[in-house]
Every structure is written in C-alpha cells, then in structure tokens.
Motif scaffolding. Structure first.
Motif, PDB file in Angstrom:
ATOM      1  N   UNK A 101      -7.099   8.615   3.571  1.00 11.24           N
ATOM      2  CA  UNK A 101      -7.161   8.073   2.214  1.00 11.24           C
ATOM      3  C   UNK A 101      -7.336   6.570   2.266  1.00 11.24           C
ATOM      4  N   UNK A 102      -6.604   5.955   3.177  1.00 14.69           N
ATOM      5  CA  UNK A 102      -6.647   4.501   3.269  1.00 14.69           C
ATOM      6  C   UNK A 102      -8.049   4.032   3.664  1.00 14.69           C
ATOM      7  N   UNK A 132       1.410  13.933  -3.451  1.00 13.50           N
ATOM      8  CA  UNK A 132       1.066  14.657  -2.234  1.00 13.50           C
ATOM      9  C   UNK A 132       1.591  13.905  -1.011  1.00 13.50           C
ATOM     10  N   UNK A 133       1.560  12.595  -1.101  1.00 12.49           N
ATOM     11  CA  UNK A 133       2.018  11.779   0.019  1.00 12.49           C
ATOM     12  C   UNK A 133       3.518  11.517  -0.055  1.00 12.49           C
ATOM     13  N   UNK A 134       4.188  12.252  -0.926  1.00  9.20           N
ATOM     14  CA  UNK A 134       5.639  12.190  -1.025  1.00  9.20           C
ATOM     15  C   UNK A 134       6.169  10.854  -1.503  1.00  9.20           C
ATOM     16  N   UNK A 170       0.224   2.334   0.997  1.00  8.39           N
ATOM     17  CA  UNK A 170      -0.108   3.454   1.877  1.00  8.39           C
ATOM     18  C   UNK A 170       0.439   3.213   3.276  1.00  8.39           C
ATOM     19  N   UNK A 171       0.272   1.992   3.772  1.00  9.38           N
ATOM     20  CA  UNK A 171       0.777   1.705   5.110  1.00  9.38           C
ATOM     21  C   UNK A 171       2.283   1.895   5.175  1.00  9.38           C
ATOM     22  N   UNK A 172       2.966   1.390   4.179  1.00 11.94           N
ATOM     23  CA  UNK A 172       4.413   1.556   4.163  1.00 11.94           C
ATOM     24  C   UNK A 172       4.786   3.034   4.149  1.00 11.94           C
TER      25      UNK A 172
END
Lengths: 241, 241
Positions: free
Chosen positions: A103-104, B56-58, B79-81
């Motif tokens: 996704x990123x 979805x990514x919780x 997103x990275x975190x």
DNA sequence: TATTGACTCCTACGTTGCGTAATAGTTTAG
DNA sequence: CTAAACTATTACGCAACGTAGGAGTCAATA
C-alpha cells in the motif's frame, strides 16, 4: 496465609486482578477473614502460577479455568491447539505487514469493495473453471485455496489488485514499455506463487478474461482506474508472444 | 444516495457497524430522510473505502478518524508506524510460540514468579556487571537488551529458566553424563544467542554464580526443583574444563 | 385502503480483562 | 487512640461492534 497485597507484590499481579479472579471464580482465596479480607495459601499460589503460565500464552481466562479445573485435561493437546492459533495469528500479521508495505509503495487510496468480498473470489474461480475446465491448474488453485486460510487468500487477492493499481499508473506509457512488461512478469510471478503455476499460455487466457468486459474488468477498472483492464490485457498479450 | 441496507450489501459492512460509525462520528451519512433514515452518497462511500483500508491494517477507529480528517496527514508515516507495530506484535507471537513449544516438551508446571518479574532481570545484569565489570560481554548484553523490546527479553529469560527445568529433571544422572553435558552446551548456545557471546570462561563464572546461594540459586531451585542450581553448576564446571 | 413484509430507527445490554475512582470499614504502628 | 496503610464493594470506562426488543416507515399486494 498471604493477603492480596503480599500476593500482589510477590507475583506482580495487581490487587484488582486478584479480586477479579475471585469474582469470576478463577482463583478463589483459600479463606476470608471475618472482615472479608482475602487470604491465600500455597495451594492457591500454585494455582495462580498455573494461571499466569497459561495467561502468558494468551489463553482466555475462561479456557484457563476449564483447563485447570478439569482433572484429567490433556495439557499437551491444549498447548498444541494454542500454538496453532498463535501461528495463525502470526501469519495473519505477516500478511498485513506485506499488505501495508505494498500500500505504501503503490499509494493506493481507492480500492473496490468487491475486492474485499470473499464470496466474489469463488465466482472468479468458477469462471476460471468454465474457461479452463478441470485442468491441473484449476485443481492446484482449489488445493491452495482450501489449504490456506480464507484470511490469507483474501489478502492475496488484495495484493493482486495492487498489482493492477500499478498498471493503472502506467497507462500513459506504451504497453510494450519495459516497465510495463516488467509489471506483467510481476503479475505472472505473483499468480504462480499464490494461486497456481502461471504459464504464458494461461497468462494469455487471463489477459483476455480481464479485458472481456465482465465483472473482472469492472473491478480492475474501479480499483485501478478506468481502462486499466484493457491496458493490462494489451501488455499481457505482448508479453506472451 | 444509498440506504444502510444497500451500503451494507455492497461493502459487506454490517448495518450495525454503519450506525456505530455514525454515532462515533467516523462516517456520518450524507443526509437523513425526514424519518431519520441514513443516506450515503459517493463521497461518503469513498470515505468508507478509506476507513476499510485502514481498518484492514488494524488501525484503531479513533486513529482512522484523525488520519482521514487531517487534511495534510502524513499517510506514509502512519503506515510505517503501523508496520512497526504489526512487526512487534508478530515478534511477540513468535516468542510465545517458541515458549509454548518449550513448555510442551519440558512439561513445566511450576515457574517462579520472580522469573516473570522484569525488574529482577536488571538486578542480575547488575550482579553480572559486578563480577565482570565493563567487559565487552556486558556491553553486548546492554546493547541487546536495549535493542530488543522488553517483551522479547522477558520471554528470553523465561526460556532460559526452562533450560534449568530440564537440568532439574536430570538430577538423578551424573553431572558428566552425556545428556547433561549436552544440556550445558544448550545453555551456552542460548545465552550466546540471546544475551552475549558466552565463552567457556564466562560460562564458568556463571556456573559459580548460579550455585553461590544468592537469589539466582533460589530462583533456579524454585523453578526447577531444589538442588538444580548446584547440580547445573557442577555440570558446567566439568564442561568448562 | 388496509395489510403485510421488508426495512429502518433508537435504546441498551453483553462481551474481555481488568484500570480507576469513590466510599467505607479494618488493621497496624506509633 | 489516632493516623497511616490496607482492604472491601460498587460501579463506570474502554473497543468495536453483536444481538435483541419495541416501534416507526416504506413499497407492494389483496
């Protein structure tokens, strides 16, 4: 006999937790003083040790209760089941991590709902069957699909869609552009890894299916931009020559 | 404009969830009919798509709300975190799986609470420091300890204790027995892998420390049976010759 | 038009494992 | 004997909805 405070300090378990374990019947104190103070003896402490052990392994308290209370409970079986459960959770997380990474890099912000809908996946599978019949590839798909959890499958489909999203971002290029062709290879590899061995023959058939105007075309275009399905099909066709 | 039912069927999200997302302000419907029915337009649907993506990514719903509402939020950073968080969870699960496996093979049912107490770990580390001073081994320990999460560390100590439990079950054998000596090697390897490179020199020192009668001795004996610390120390002494 | 069936609303409790007050009685040290 | 330290019970809070209940709404049929 130890009070809640002593037990708490010795074990690191909070007083509130001890009270809670009492109310749910998981760890009743050995006795109460007249004033209602909880007192624990060594037997209770051993029970607490057991509890902590299973809690560490993320058993829910209710299960811990049944496990410990059952006189001839099969510890090993419970452990194995829990290992399996933890393993499944781990795999789920691995999938999510991959998904997040992709996704990123792709920077998607639109994704069609149908992609998330597991029931549609089987539809695709059925359509594939119509096209290919009971070929070995289809059998392979069914096998992989039944072996892997539906969760893993779902994320596999999502990642597949992300590959099309990358196609969508290349629509300004020519279908025979190097980057586009590389993308086709990535598609082929991905399908081979997660669904079935994808020869050029099969890939060709898939390309035609993508662009045939059916639901698959719609989904791809909705997720990756209108025209992506046809564009990808063109690129695939060139790749398969 | 779509009703809750239509949105639900299209997206797979339950009606109750849509109502809930409305009440918490995560996804307010575009408008309400006079009767109070929720109606969603395309903009709302796109927002829902975003929500589903992050869910979805919780991501927790609260974070999703702030993420989506922030006009210039750094998506990639979030997103990275999240990837980091998911990775930590995954590692935790891996640790637990290993722990469960070892529990199964050793069949432990008693484990000292102090083993679970993280604060004690640093005490051991300090004691080790007294013995060794600022040696490169101690530095290595501190580095590994600071790099790894305390969670991973904790489970490393637990697994270390399980090795002593296996010693405890061999107390009827001679310290120079082959199986016992193999166990010493396992101990050495485990320490090397999880704490610091454990030479025979250092192992010898550790063995002495285990049997010295201090807290370490107590903990080992309580977890693995009385006399285990001394027994292990003997075996270690022989191994290091 | 009245009824029926499908749909929707809101309210509110249940879930999991405690944390965190708040209030009140108990024990212990000085 | 009083203050400090400890304990008890009650009960709300959290996360993300599922589930149930009672009641109003909408579209289509008899």
């Amino acid at each position: 006999m130890m009070t809640v405070n002593e037990v708490s300090k010795l074990t690191g378990v909070s007083i509130r937790t001890l009270q809670y374990y009492d109310t749910i019947g998981l760890l009743p104190p050995t006795e109460y003083t007249e004033a209602g103070y909880r007192l624990y003896d060594d037997t209770a402490m051993e029970r607490l040790q057991q509890i902590l052990l299973f809690k560490e392994l993320e058993f829910p308290l209710k299960e811990i209760k049944t496990i410990i209370d059952a006189p001839n409970f099969d510890r090993n079986k419970a452990l194995e089941q829990q290992i399996e459960l933890l393993t499944m959770k781990k795999e789920h997380l691995e999938n999510l991590i991959n998904f997040a990474r992709k996704i990123k890099t792709t920077g998607v912000n639109k994704m069609d709902f149908n992609v998330f809908d597991t029931t549609k996946m089987d539809e695709y599978a059925r359509k594939a069957k119509e096209q290919w019949g009971e070929t070995p590839e289809y059998k392979e798909y069914k096998e992989k699909a039944s072996n892997q959890s539906s969760d893993t499958q779902k994320i596999a489909w999502q990642n597949l869609m992300l590959i099309f999203v990358e196609f969508g971002k290349m629509k300004d290029k020519s279908p025979d552009d190097e980057a586009v062709q590389l993308q086709v290879k990535k598609l082929q590899d991905y399908i081979s890894e997660h669904f079935y061995k994808c020869s050029k023959e099969i890939l060709k058939g898939l390309g035609a299916m993508y662009a045939s105007g059916g639901e698959f075309t719609e989904n791809i275009d909705r997720a990756a931009g209108i025209g992506t399905a046809v564009f990808a099909a063109k690129a695939i066709e060139i790749y398969c020559r």
